[in-house]
Design a protein around this motif. Structure first.
Motif, mmCIF file in Angstrom:
data_model
loop_
_atom_site.group_PDB
_atom_site.id
_atom_site.type_symbol
_atom_site.label_atom_id
_atom_site.label_comp_id
_atom_site.label_asym_id
_atom_site.label_seq_id
_atom_site.Cartn_x
_atom_site.Cartn_y
_atom_site.Cartn_z
ATOM 1 N N LYS A 311 0.841 -1.202 0.000
ATOM 2 C CA LYS A 311 0.000 0.000 0.000
ATOM 3 C C LYS A 311 0.873 1.249 0.000
ATOM 4 C CE LYS A 311 -4.255 -0.809 -0.305
ATOM 5 N NZ LYS A 311 -4.915 -1.927 0.364
ATOM 6 N N ARG A 312 1.907 1.243 0.845
ATOM 7 C CA ARG A 312 2.788 2.411 0.955
ATOM 8 C C ARG A 312 3.475 2.682 -0.371
ATOM 9 N NH1 ARG A 312 7.129 3.157 5.660
ATOM 10 N NH2 ARG A 312 8.397 3.152 3.772
ATOM 11 N N GLU A 313 3.897 1.593 -1.001
ATOM 12 C CA GLU A 313 4.568 1.690 -2.293
ATOM 13 C C GLU A 313 3.647 2.361 -3.311
ATOM 14 O OE1 GLU A 313 8.216 -0.304 -3.821
ATOM 15 O OE2 GLU A 313 7.522 0.885 -2.150
ATOM 16 N N GLU A 314 2.382 1.867 -3.322
ATOM 17 C CA GLU A 314 1.403 2.393 -4.279
ATOM 18 C C GLU A 314 1.192 3.883 -4.071
ATOM 19 O OE1 GLU A 314 -2.110 0.052 -3.952
ATOM 20 O OE2 GLU A 314 -1.589 -1.185 -5.693
ATOM 21 N N LYS A 315 1.071 4.286 -2.798
ATOM 22 C CA LYS A 315 0.864 5.703 -2.481
ATOM 23 C C LYS A 315 2.036 6.528 -2.972
ATOM 24 C CE LYS A 315 -2.167 5.565 1.520
ATOM 25 N NZ LYS A 315 -2.027 5.313 2.955
ATOM 26 N N ALA A 316 3.247 6.015 -2.723
ATOM 27 C CA ALA A 316 4.456 6.741 -3.131
ATOM 28 C C ALA A 316 4.462 6.921 -4.647
ATOM 29 C CB ALA A 316 5.690 5.978 -2.671
ATOM 30 N N LEU A 317 4.067 5.853 -5.358
ATOM 31 C CA LEU A 317 4.027 5.925 -6.826
ATOM 32 C C LEU A 317 3.008 6.963 -7.285
ATOM 33 C CD1 LEU A 317 4.322 2.219 -8.006
ATOM 34 C CD2 LEU A 317 5.883 4.105 -8.503
ATOM 35 N N ALA A 318 1.848 6.961 -6.621
ATOM 36 C CA ALA A 318 0.792 7.901 -6.987
ATOM 37 C C ALA A 318 1.278 9.337 -6.765
ATOM 38 C CB ALA A 318 -0.457 7.621 -6.157
ATOM 39 N N ARG A 319 1.952 9.555 -5.635
ATOM 40 C CA ARG A 319 2.485 10.894 -5.338
ATOM 41 C C ARG A 319 3.477 11.321 -6.407
ATOM 42 N NH1 ARG A 319 2.747 9.816 0.105
ATOM 43 N NH2 ARG A 319 4.935 9.235 -0.037
ATOM 44 N N ALA A 320 4.373 10.374 -6.765
ATOM 45 C CA ALA A 320 5.390 10.681 -7.767
ATOM 46 C C ALA A 320 4.733 11.041 -9.099
ATOM 47 C CB ALA A 320 6.323 9.489 -7.940
ATOM 48 N N ALA A 321 3.641 10.356 -9.417
ATOM 49 C CA ALA A 321 2.956 10.609 -10.681
ATOM 50 C C ALA A 321 2.309 11.988 -10.689
ATOM 51 C CB ALA A 321 1.895 9.533 -10.912
ATOM 52 N N GLN A 322 1.804 12.400 -9.510
ATOM 53 C CA GLN A 322 1.141 13.702 -9.428
ATOM 54 C C GLN A 322 2.110 14.855 -9.663
ATOM 55 O OE1 GLN A 322 -0.933 13.873 -5.727
ATOM 56 N NE2 GLN A 322 -2.667 12.678 -6.510
ATOM 57 N N ARG A 323 3.351 14.667 -9.165
ATOM 58 C CA ARG A 323 4.311 15.767 -9.213
ATOM 59 C C ARG A 323 4.687 16.192 -10.601
ATOM 60 N NH1 ARG A 323 8.505 13.849 -5.078
ATOM 61 N NH2 ARG A 323 7.085 13.761 -3.334
#
Lengths: 323, 366
Positions: A311-323
């Motif tokens: 889950k944490r990994e997924e969130k980090a990926l989502a954040r990276a995509a937003q930036r």
């Protein structure tokens, strides 16, 4: 000539039909991409989920003197199909401190093993990854070489080293460093040593495959910007190798929790790990339902951290995509 | 490395090629205890009958039971011990024996067969293969040195169960069988309780006895003790009679100065009996019967008995066995000892679970 033309037209029509059909296929069926991912999913379904469901089902059963030695969940009498679920096994696990202690000591042993493997394995993986390419394969080969020998034989080799009359004690005795043999075998220490030895390659290999991709220019840039080597390590290398650390730790931690052979051969009678408890339920008590319940609780214990990390990994990926 | 890789692959290919050959010919699949037959018995049987034998071994009843109860084990003959056999017969995993094909059955000792009906009613499913005892062995020199002026106790079980003796033996090594089912009933018998009891209190008491002497037990072992006893790193062992005699023989052959004695306490021991049985789903039943009949020949039974140093139930074989075996009470317990001994019968599941639980407490000192 005519027939050739005809056949040409036939084949053209056939192609058109195929095109139409494939369009229909495309609409009806998932894309090729998902077909490819279906293979690993199918594999997991067949070789993980189905056996797991079998075990889950047995865990709600009861012991019976029969072959196999448990009662079927579904029973049929005339037209009545009845489902009997036995939750007693789980109540027993949570009611007897034996199981809690065994889970705890297994998690502890696996945790310490993972930490030591990480501390020892990281520099090894780093060195191999930074080595010139010609040397790299030889070094990797050396890491994997022990796998050519049976696991059991390697544990027996450690027994030969750690025994009271073993190589290590003999060497220390002949050097005059000790007066009488040290008790190394059948201690917690011996279990820890052999477990780290056995699982170290599983830490080194994923770390290596991660570190080998590390871009050397980043390290140079970091140095140019005034970082000391240890700062570069902490602020560049380590964060970039996070996935390798996680993968390696999982590969070590998960099998180490259920380890049975090593504590059985070199451990003490005092320490009880969950693998041994499982063995006792299955073989000494011939209680498959109880053994299944112990397994289910163990899997649940292991899956929780995996899901969390995922889950944490997924969130980090989502954040990276937003930036 | 490449050579080795080749060997591995070659071995794999050969194994794959060998399987169909096995499946088509006259075959027999035997699953027996390790070191439990004379080295040439199987070879001679193959030569005489042309039946190809696949012979696998195990070292605990628990492992055999797991395989047998799962079903489709692929074996035609297995050799479980009394209480396990009884339970497995009840679970319906064996087939009744066709005695018409066992001409040598008459060689068996009727008294032993009568004993066997306790767990195989009417001797319908199994043929006794060997019987023996669980007992103590000592390293005579080391025990004498450790006890000092104290003489050996009249009841030899006191050596293990009385703290005043066993505490002195700790320094030279004390080993106990690592199995609740093998160890706890011996304590129950020592305490004068029923070793086949289903009463919780009896097992609590037996476990408490073991807890009292737990600080002096240096090892829990079910097979590793053979070497350690033979080379002098253990001086008191609760083990299987035959294994203890193997250790004694090894020490004699090694001439290492260790004098071992396998005891046969007058107050009784734990008796057991291993029997050959044919699983219900066996595919080569006739071959299995042929083998069982073969090992009941007096000369074959005698050769096996000499090799394993356990007691043969084959009365006709005894004239071919030397007196040093027949008159060794640790191999053939005397009638007097047998009368005071016990044999294990199957326990209720809850009792079995309690035994395992208590044994864990003993071992982990909790």
């Amino acid at each position: 000539m005519m027939s050739r033309l005809l056949s040409l037209r036939d084949s053209r029509e056939a192609t058109a039909r195929t095109a139409r059909r494939s369009a229909w296929w495309q609409r009806a069926l998932p894309r090729g991409q998902s077909l490819v991912t279906a293979i690993p999913y199918g594999w997991l379904l067949l070789f993980f989920l189905v056996p797991f469901l079998f075990v889950l089902q047995i865990s709600f059963s009861d012991v019976e003197i029969a072959s196999p030695p448990y009662r079927a969940l579904l029973s049929r009498a005339e037209d009545v199909v009845s489902l009997v679920l036995n939750f007693g096994n789980y109540r027993y696990i949570f009611g007897d401190p034996l199981y809690f202690d065994a889970y705890l000591s297994s998690l502890y042993m696996a945790g310490v093993t993972t930490l030591i493997c990480l501390v020892v394995g990281y520099p090894i993986a780093y060195t191999i990854a930074r080595a010139p390419e010609a040397k790299r394969n030889t070094l990797l080969m050396l890491v994997m070489l022990p796998f050519w020998t049976s696991f059991l034989v390697r544990v027996y080799a450690w027994m030969g080293i750690l025994d009271n009359e073993g190589l290590l004690n003999q060497a220390l005795l002949s050097l005059g460093l000790i007066g009488e043999p040290l008790q190394l075998m059948h201690t917690q220490l011996s279990v820890q040593i052999v477990m780290v030895y056995a699982y170290l390659p599983f830490m080194i290999l994923p770390l290596f495959s991660n570190l080998v991709k590390l871009d050397g220019r980043l390290l140079e840039a970091s140095a140019d910007l005034g970082c000391r080597p240890w700062q570069t390590f902490l602020r560049v290398t380590l964060p970039l190798s996070k996935n390798g650390v996680i993968a390696g730790s999982m590969l070590v931690f998960i099998p180490a929790v259920g380890e049975f052979v090593i504590p059985e051969l070199v451990g003490t009678p005092e320490s009880l790990m969950i693998g041994k408890v499982l063995w006792m339920e299955f073989f000494d008590n011939n209680n498959w339902p109880m053994a299944a319940s112990v397994t289910i609780v163990m899997v649940a214990l292991l899956i929780a951290p995996i899901v969390y990390l995922h889950k944490r990994e997924e969130k980090a990926l989502a954040r990276a995509a937003q930036r | 490395m490449r050579q080795r890789m080749f060997n591995v692959i070659a071995a794999g290919v050969l194994a794959a090629a060998a399987v169909p050959a096995f499946a088509n010919g006259k075959v027999l699949n035997i699953y027996n205890w390790s070191d439990y037959i004379a080295p040439d018995t199987v070879k001679n049987f193959e030569k005489e009958t042309g039946i190809k034998v696949r012979y696998d071994v195990y070292d605990s009843n628990e492992v055999l039971q797991a395989k047998i109860l799962t079903g489709r084990s692929g074996y035609d003959i297995v050799v479980p011990t009394n209480a396990f056999l009884a339970k497995q017969i009840k679970a319906g995993v064996y087939q009744p024996l066709n005695k018409a094909k066992l001409a040598n059955y008459k060689n068996l000792d009727p008294e032993v067969l009568a004993q066997a009906t306790k767990f195989d009613p009417n001797n319908a499913y199994a043929v006794p293969y060997f019987y023996g005892i669980n007992t103590l062995a000592i390293n005579a020199g080391k025990v004498k040195a450790a006890l000092g002026s104290t003489p050996l106790p009249a009841n030899e079980w006191d050596l293990l169960f009385k703290p005043e003796y066993v505490s002195k033996l700790k320094s030279c090594g004390v080993s106990v069988l690592d199995s609740p089912a093998e160890a706890l009933p011996i304590a129950a018998h020592y305490l004068g309780k029923n070793p086949n009891s289903n009463a919780d209190a009896d097992w609590q008491a037996s476990a408490n006895l073991f807890k009292q002497i737990r600080p002096y037990i240096t090892r829990f072992s079910s097979s590793g003790y053979i070497n350690e006893l033979a080379n002098g790193s253990l001086c008191l062992v609760l083990g299987y009679g035959g294994d203890l005699n193997i250790a004694k023989r090894r020490a004699e052959e090694a001439k290492n100065g260790q004098v071992l004695r396998v005891l046969a306490p007058k107050s009784g021991v734990m008796l057991w009996m291993d029997s050959m049985a044919i699983p219900k789903d066996a595919e080569n039943v006739d071959n299995a019967l042929a083998f069982i009949n073969y090992v009941m020949r007096p000369e074959v039974a005698a050769a096996n008995a000499k090799a394993v140093s356990y007691a043969t139930p084959n009365k006709a074989a005894k004239s071919q066995i030397e007196n040093k075996f027949l008159y060794d009470a640790s191999i053939y317990p005397t009638a007097e000892i047998q009368q005071k001994s016990f044999i294990q019968l199957p326990l209720e599941a809850k009792t079995q679970r309690l035994q395992t639980r208590l044994w864990t407490e003993v071992k982990t000192r909790k």
